[in-house]
Design a protein around this motif. Sequence first.
Motif, PDB file in Angstrom:
ATOM      1  N   ARG A  82      51.285   9.597 -22.758  1.00 25.40           N
ATOM      2  CA  ARG A  82      51.581  10.773 -23.583  1.00 25.40           C
ATOM      3  C   ARG A  82      50.298  11.435 -24.083  1.00 25.40           C
ATOM      4  N   ASP A  83      49.348  10.620 -24.546  1.00 30.19           N
ATOM      5  CA  ASP A  83      48.087  11.177 -25.036  1.00 30.19           C
ATOM      6  C   ASP A  83      47.322  11.865 -23.912  1.00 30.19           C
ATOM      7  N   ARG A  84      47.360  11.253 -22.720  1.00 24.85           N
ATOM      8  CA  ARG A  84      46.658  11.876 -21.595  1.00 24.85           C
ATOM      9  C   ARG A  84      47.273  13.223 -21.242  1.00 24.85           C
ATOM     10  N   LEU A  85      48.615  13.241 -21.204  1.00 22.85           N
ATOM     11  CA  LEU A  85      49.292  14.496 -20.876  1.00 22.85           C
ATOM     12  C   LEU A  85      49.079  15.543 -21.964  1.00 22.85           C
ATOM     13  N   ALA A  86      49.031  15.097 -23.211  1.00 21.86           N
ATOM     14  CA  ALA A  86      48.762  16.050 -24.286  1.00 21.86           C
ATOM     15  C   ALA A  86      47.359  16.639 -24.143  1.00 21.86           C
ATOM     16  N   GLY A  87      46.397  15.790 -23.748  1.00 23.20           N
ATOM     17  CA  GLY A  87      45.045  16.303 -23.507  1.00 23.20           C
ATOM     18  C   GLY A  87      45.018  17.291 -22.358  1.00 23.20           C
ATOM     19  N   ASP A  88      45.736  16.947 -21.272  1.00 24.56           N
ATOM     20  CA  ASP A  88      45.816  17.878 -20.140  1.00 24.56           C
ATOM     21  C   ASP A  88      46.465  19.195 -20.559  1.00 24.56           C
ATOM     22  N   ARG A  89      47.519  19.078 -21.373  1.00 25.32           N
ATOM     23  CA  ARG A  89      48.197  20.289 -21.835  1.00 25.32           C
ATOM     24  C   ARG A  89      47.256  21.185 -22.630  1.00 25.32           C
ATOM     25  N   ASP A  90      46.502  20.584 -23.560  1.00 25.41           N
ATOM     26  CA  ASP A  90      45.577  21.377 -24.371  1.00 25.41           C
ATOM     27  C   ASP A  90      44.477  21.986 -23.509  1.00 25.41           C
ATOM     28  N   ARG A  91      43.970  21.192 -22.548  1.00 28.19           N
ATOM     29  CA  ARG A  91      42.921  21.719 -21.675  1.00 28.19           C
ATOM     30  C   ARG A  91      43.440  22.877 -20.833  1.00 28.19           C
ATOM     31  N   LEU A  92      44.632  22.686 -20.257  1.00 31.66           N
ATOM     32  CA  LEU A  92      45.205  23.755 -19.433  1.00 31.66           C
ATOM     33  C   LEU A  92      45.539  24.984 -20.263  1.00 31.66           C
ATOM     34  N   ALA A  93      45.979  24.769 -21.498  1.00 34.91           N
ATOM     35  CA  ALA A  93      46.262  25.916 -22.368  1.00 34.91           C
ATOM     36  C   ALA A  93      44.987  26.701 -22.648  1.00 34.91           C
ATOM     37  N   GLY A  94      43.876  25.964 -22.858  1.00 40.32           N
ATOM     38  CA  GLY A  94      42.602  26.649 -23.066  1.00 40.32           C
ATOM     39  C   GLY A  94      42.161  27.403 -21.829  1.00 40.32           C
ATOM     40  N   GLU A  95      42.311  26.755 -20.659  1.00 40.31           N
ATOM     41  CA  GLU A  95      41.931  27.432 -19.419  1.00 40.31           C
ATOM     42  C   GLU A  95      42.815  28.653 -19.167  1.00 40.31           C
ATOM     43  N   LEU A  96      44.099  28.526 -19.472  1.00 39.73           N
ATOM     44  CA  LEU A  96      45.007  29.654 -19.276  1.00 39.73           C
ATOM     45  C   LEU A  96      44.627  30.824 -20.170  1.00 39.73           C
ATOM     46  N   ALA A  97      44.307  30.515 -21.416  1.00 41.22           N
ATOM     47  CA  ALA A  97      43.905  31.584 -22.322  1.00 41.22           C
ATOM     48  C   ALA A  97      42.637  32.272 -21.820  1.00 41.22           C
ATOM     49  N   ALA A  98      41.687  31.457 -21.321  1.00 39.13           N
ATOM     50  CA  ALA A  98      40.455  32.047 -20.794  1.00 39.13           C
ATOM     51  C   ALA A  98      40.743  32.907 -19.574  1.00 39.13           C
ATOM     52  N   ARG A  99      41.616  32.410 -18.690  1.00 37.59           N
ATOM     53  CA  ARG A  99      41.957  33.187 -17.489  1.00 37.59           C
ATOM     54  C   ARG A  99      42.660  34.493 -17.875  1.00 37.59           C
ATOM     55  N   GLU A 100      43.500  34.423 -18.871  1.00 37.91           N
ATOM     56  CA  GLU A 100      44.180  35.643 -19.304  1.00 37.91           C
ATOM     57  C   GLU A 100      43.199  36.661 -19.872  1.00 37.91           C
ATOM     58  N   ASP A 101      42.177  36.166 -20.590  1.00 44.17           N
ATOM     59  CA  ASP A 101      41.153  37.082 -21.090  1.00 44.17           C
ATOM     60  C   ASP A 101      40.398  37.722 -19.944  1.00 44.17           C
ATOM     61  N   VAL A 102      40.052  36.867 -18.944  1.00 46.94           N
ATOM     62  CA  VAL A 102      39.333  37.403 -17.782  1.00 46.94           C
ATOM     63  C   VAL A 102      40.194  38.407 -17.038  1.00 46.94           C
ATOM     64  N   LEU A 103      41.474  38.065 -16.856  1.00 45.59           N
ATOM     65  CA  LEU A 103      42.363  38.975 -16.151  1.00 45.59           C
ATOM     66  C   LEU A 103      42.484  40.301 -16.889  1.00 45.59           C
ATOM     67  N   ALA A 104      42.567  40.230 -18.198  1.00 45.76           N
ATOM     68  CA  ALA A 104      42.649  41.477 -18.968  1.00 45.76           C
ATOM     69  C   ALA A 104      41.393  42.318 -18.785  1.00 45.76           C
ATOM     70  N   ASP A 105      40.225  41.645 -18.772  1.00 45.99           N
ATOM     71  CA  ASP A 105      38.978  42.384 -18.567  1.00 45.99           C
ATOM     72  C   ASP A 105      38.899  42.942 -17.155  1.00 45.99           C
ATOM     73  N   LEU A 106      39.328  42.116 -16.161  1.00 41.40           N
ATOM     74  CA  LEU A 106      39.206  42.562 -14.771  1.00 41.40           C
ATOM     75  C   LEU A 106      40.161  43.696 -14.437  1.00 41.40           C
ATOM     76  N   THR A 107      41.264  43.758 -15.142  1.00 41.53           N
ATOM     77  CA  THR A 107      42.229  44.824 -14.862  1.00 41.53           C
ATOM     78  C   THR A 107      42.053  46.039 -15.776  1.00 41.53           C
ATOM     79  N   ALA A 108      41.049  45.960 -16.630  1.00 37.81           N
ATOM     80  CA  ALA A 108      40.789  47.114 -17.501  1.00 37.81           C
ATOM     81  C   ALA A 108      40.295  48.301 -16.658  1.00 37.81           C
ATOM     82  N   ARG A 109      40.558  49.487 -17.140  1.00 38.76           N
ATOM     83  CA  ARG A 109      40.238  50.692 -16.371  1.00 38.76           C
ATOM     84  C   ARG A 109      38.751  50.815 -16.115  1.00 38.76           C
ATOM     85  N   GLU A 110      37.916  50.402 -17.060  1.00 37.19           N
ATOM     86  CA  GLU A 110      36.470  50.584 -16.933  1.00 37.19           C
ATOM     87  C   GLU A 110      35.785  49.468 -16.137  1.00 37.19           C
ATOM     88  N   THR A 111      36.525  48.412 -15.772  1.00 40.57           N
ATOM     89  CA  THR A 111      35.917  47.308 -15.030  1.00 40.57           C
ATOM     90  C   THR A 111      35.557  47.767 -13.618  1.00 40.57           C
TER      91      THR A 111
END
Length: 283
Positions: A149-178
């Motif tokens: 459970r602790d391992r999966l919780a760590g994976d969940r938190d790590r993936l959530a952080g990576e997802l948030a970062a990817r979403e930020d990148v995607l927002a920047d990459l799809t911005a009109r001025e990019t």
Amino acid sequence: MTDHRELRELAVQLPLGTLAADDERRVEAHLRGGCAECETAVRGAAEVVDALVAAERPLEPSPALRARILAQAAAEPPAPPVRTRTAPGRLARAAWPLALAASVLVAVALGLEVRALREREAGVRHEIASLERRLAEAAEERDRLAAERDRLAGDRDRLAGELAAREDVLADLTARETRTVALAGTGPAPEASARAYLDPESRRLVLVVYELPPPPPGRAYQLWVIAGGEPLSAGVFELDSSGRARYETTAPPPLGGPVTIAVTLEPAGGVPKPTGPMVLAGT
């Protein structure tokens, strides 16, 4: 007292003939039911009674002595009847085998009870040991599941952080001025390709590389931003085992005019100005 325990205690008294009629019928019916334990108790008690009775059995006279005694008794005149009292010692001698048999039967009953209790105690001990083993196994399983459970919780938190970062990148990459720059392989890496995404306002630069061969030992791939004919280093990046890379950095200014993105093969750690062969480039 359970019914079986009561019947076992009555069964050892059966050879003495001292049971009440109802109890005797109950015991006999129980024995006919096939209770091996009570049958064993009755046989043991009967053997004790037989042994005690045999010990008190009078000796039989020989036929000749018996004939002489009878002949002498026939020749004498009959004596008047005399009331006699049995001697106390004779009564005692006649009664002690029964008393001893009763005490032995009580001891047999107690012995059977002790044996039954020991068997029950052994069964309870075995059951307790089995439960303790199951508890230990359950505790191990609980600990394993908690670790999982602790391992999966760590994976969940790590993936959530990576997802948030990817979403930020995607927002920047799809911005009109990019701005998007496609890079093609050159020189020693003709099969390689890449895309660079630049945000002129934040100067955020994301490079995604495909099919780039690993650098030789002591060498590294270095990213350059060329604006106004001046190459400016944007850092050194590493590949994964499949020849891919995702590298994010802050591009040096300025990014307002035409910009060329290039990758060269340099000494490990990078250099201030390009010195090695170019492997990727695009405008």
